[in-house]
Design a protein around this motif. Sequence first.
Motif, PDB file in Angstrom:
ATOM      1  N   TYR A 233       0.830  -1.209   0.000  1.00 12.82           N
ATOM      2  CA  TYR A 233       0.000   0.000   0.000  1.00 12.82           C
ATOM      3  C   TYR A 233       0.862   1.257   0.000  1.00 12.82           C
ATOM      4  O   TYR A 233       0.660   2.166  -0.825  1.00 12.82           O
ATOM      5  CB  TYR A 233      -0.919   0.004   1.215  1.00 12.82           C
ATOM      6  CG  TYR A 233      -1.631   1.322   1.420  1.00 12.82           C
ATOM      7  CD1 TYR A 233      -2.710   1.689   0.621  1.00 12.82           C
ATOM      8  CD2 TYR A 233      -1.204   2.226   2.397  1.00 12.82           C
ATOM      9  CE1 TYR A 233      -3.348   2.908   0.786  1.00 12.82           C
ATOM     10  CE2 TYR A 233      -1.836   3.441   2.571  1.00 12.82           C
ATOM     11  CZ  TYR A 233      -2.909   3.780   1.765  1.00 12.82           C
ATOM     12  OH  TYR A 233      -3.529   4.995   1.919  1.00 12.82           O
ATOM     13  N   ARG A 237       1.433   4.205  -3.018  1.00  9.29           N
ATOM     14  CA  ARG A 237       1.094   5.622  -2.790  1.00  9.29           C
ATOM     15  C   ARG A 237       2.346   6.492  -2.737  1.00  9.29           C
ATOM     16  O   ARG A 237       2.292   7.661  -2.338  1.00  9.29           O
ATOM     17  CB  ARG A 237       0.300   5.773  -1.489  1.00  9.29           C
ATOM     18  CG  ARG A 237      -1.216   5.697  -1.676  1.00  9.29           C
ATOM     19  CD  ARG A 237      -1.652   4.455  -2.394  1.00  9.29           C
ATOM     20  NE  ARG A 237      -3.089   4.446  -2.680  1.00  9.29           N
ATOM     21  CZ  ARG A 237      -3.677   3.527  -3.436  1.00  9.29           C
ATOM     22  NH1 ARG A 237      -2.975   2.537  -3.960  1.00  9.29           N
ATOM     23  NH2 ARG A 237      -4.978   3.576  -3.680  1.00  9.29           N
ATOM     24  N   SER A 279      -7.750   1.953  -2.099  1.00  4.75           N
ATOM     25  CA  SER A 279      -8.362   3.256  -2.382  1.00  4.75           C
ATOM     26  C   SER A 279      -9.288   3.687  -1.257  1.00  4.75           C
ATOM     27  O   SER A 279      -9.379   4.870  -0.926  1.00  4.75           O
ATOM     28  CB  SER A 279      -9.132   3.190  -3.711  1.00  4.75           C
ATOM     29  OG  SER A 279      -8.257   3.004  -4.803  1.00  4.75           O
ATOM     30  N   GLU A 282      -7.193   4.971   1.528  1.00  8.80           N
ATOM     31  CA  GLU A 282      -6.641   6.289   1.185  1.00  8.80           C
ATOM     32  C   GLU A 282      -7.716   7.370   1.178  1.00  8.80           C
ATOM     33  O   GLU A 282      -7.453   8.506   1.582  1.00  8.80           O
ATOM     34  CB  GLU A 282      -5.981   6.212  -0.192  1.00  8.80           C
ATOM     35  CG  GLU A 282      -5.325   7.517  -0.623  1.00  8.80           C
ATOM     36  CD  GLU A 282      -4.730   7.424  -2.017  1.00  8.80           C
ATOM     37  OE1 GLU A 282      -3.836   8.226  -2.319  1.00  8.80           O
ATOM     38  OE2 GLU A 282      -5.170   6.549  -2.802  1.00  8.80           O
ATOM     39  N   ASN A 283      -8.937   7.012   0.737  1.00  8.48           N
ATOM     40  CA  ASN A 283     -10.005   8.007   0.586  1.00  8.48           C
ATOM     41  C   ASN A 283     -11.293   7.558   1.286  1.00  8.48           C
ATOM     42  O   ASN A 283     -12.319   7.365   0.632  1.00  8.48           O
ATOM     43  CB  ASN A 283     -10.294   8.234  -0.902  1.00  8.48           C
ATOM     44  CG  ASN A 283      -9.080   8.664  -1.695  1.00  8.48           C
ATOM     45  OD1 ASN A 283      -8.591   9.770  -1.525  1.00  8.48           O
ATOM     46  ND2 ASN A 283      -8.588   7.777  -2.566  1.00  8.48           N
TER      47      ASN A 283
END
Length: 427
Positions: A233, A237, A279, A282-283
């Motif tokens: 991860y 990123r 994702s 992250e979001n």
Amino acid sequence: MELGWAYPRRRELIDRLQNSVTNDQHKHPINFQNERKFFPIFKVDIGMPKYRLSNGRTQDAQEEHYTKYNLPENYFERDIELEEVHKVQHGILKKQLRSTGGIDLLVYFLNKQQEEPLILDNDGFVVNGNRRLCAMRELHQKEVDSGVISPRFSHVEVIILPPCSEEDILTLESKLQIIEDIQADYVWTAEACMYRSLRDKKGYTTEKIAGIYDKKPEQIEELILLLTYVDQYLESRNIPKQYYQILDQQLAFEAIIKGRKKIGDDEDKKDIFQSIAFSVIENPLKGMGRLYSFLPKVADNIDAIIERAKEEFPPEEGQISMDNELVGDDLFSNSEFEDDLIALAQTLDKEENRENVVHVVKDMIDAEDDRQQRFTVIQKIQRANAMLQDAVNMFDNETETDGIQSQLETIETHIETLKGKLLNVTH
């Protein structure tokens, strides 16, 4: 600030101290090499001990440091006497003076004296008490800089171990009980990095590591596996080894491992799930709740999500990677369906698509939750009907009747309410 004397000077002092032990000298007990032993306590200059660089609590921070500054992976190991490395280690320890339990060692030692000796190996490296030494050095230096005539912690109490193996030291580290109110639990990423380092750099088996740290081998393997997904991860990123950014997401990464297992043997579907999960981490969106509860729903609905994602994110021409194109039509080529999934996985993982992917997935999960809730209504009515039928069959002249009438009236009220709602829905 002196961060450890040179080796010859330490060696000379240690030999002199060990040769001058008296019968009435204070001693400190520890369990070492499978027996309880009493070690004489010495007072040494606070600048004398060296930090032990092979330190479990700082393993993740060390990896972050050498990755961030493009240093070799053996930066903390190639020269354990190097002053530059000890300055970095002091900085790492300084950031960790406030433990997970909320105890700040700087504040602690402002009000207390040293109550437990530091434990040094036979070469003067701190086996246990690195953070405490860092805190005392900081407070000592602050008083020196302020011109205090007799600064505290100019000398610290230590005990010195006899020559021993690395495994003896690791075992001691894992078993020692330091004063409860200043003991800090290992951060899970540091613990995982420590186990991985022992396995990959020291060649220890998981069984051996488990024996040292009183854990089951599968616990060691699971934590190292968890770290593998964390590293994937962070690298995806472009923030490799920055473990501090995901410290509160341990359960979310555990959910990724469980979700991949639940999906089964289809590697493409598992990769798509993992890409979506990354994702989501992250979001995260408002209304998702705990990610470790949300991500299992993604795994449960992966087929429907894939179909929806194909509509929302059609792959661009030539999306499939060159590796797959080069395989051709031989035995190892992917099917058209598999190619579609590979292309979809690549599309979903594009940085510009990640936030939209999260919105699409959340909308689908919310819709499924609504559907499940509506379905739950009929399930509850069916269950209530079955229980009422049982009550009818069980009722006889010996049945206790107190309270039945009031319960039936309440049930009738609920029935009428449901009929009214049903009428509104129907018409």
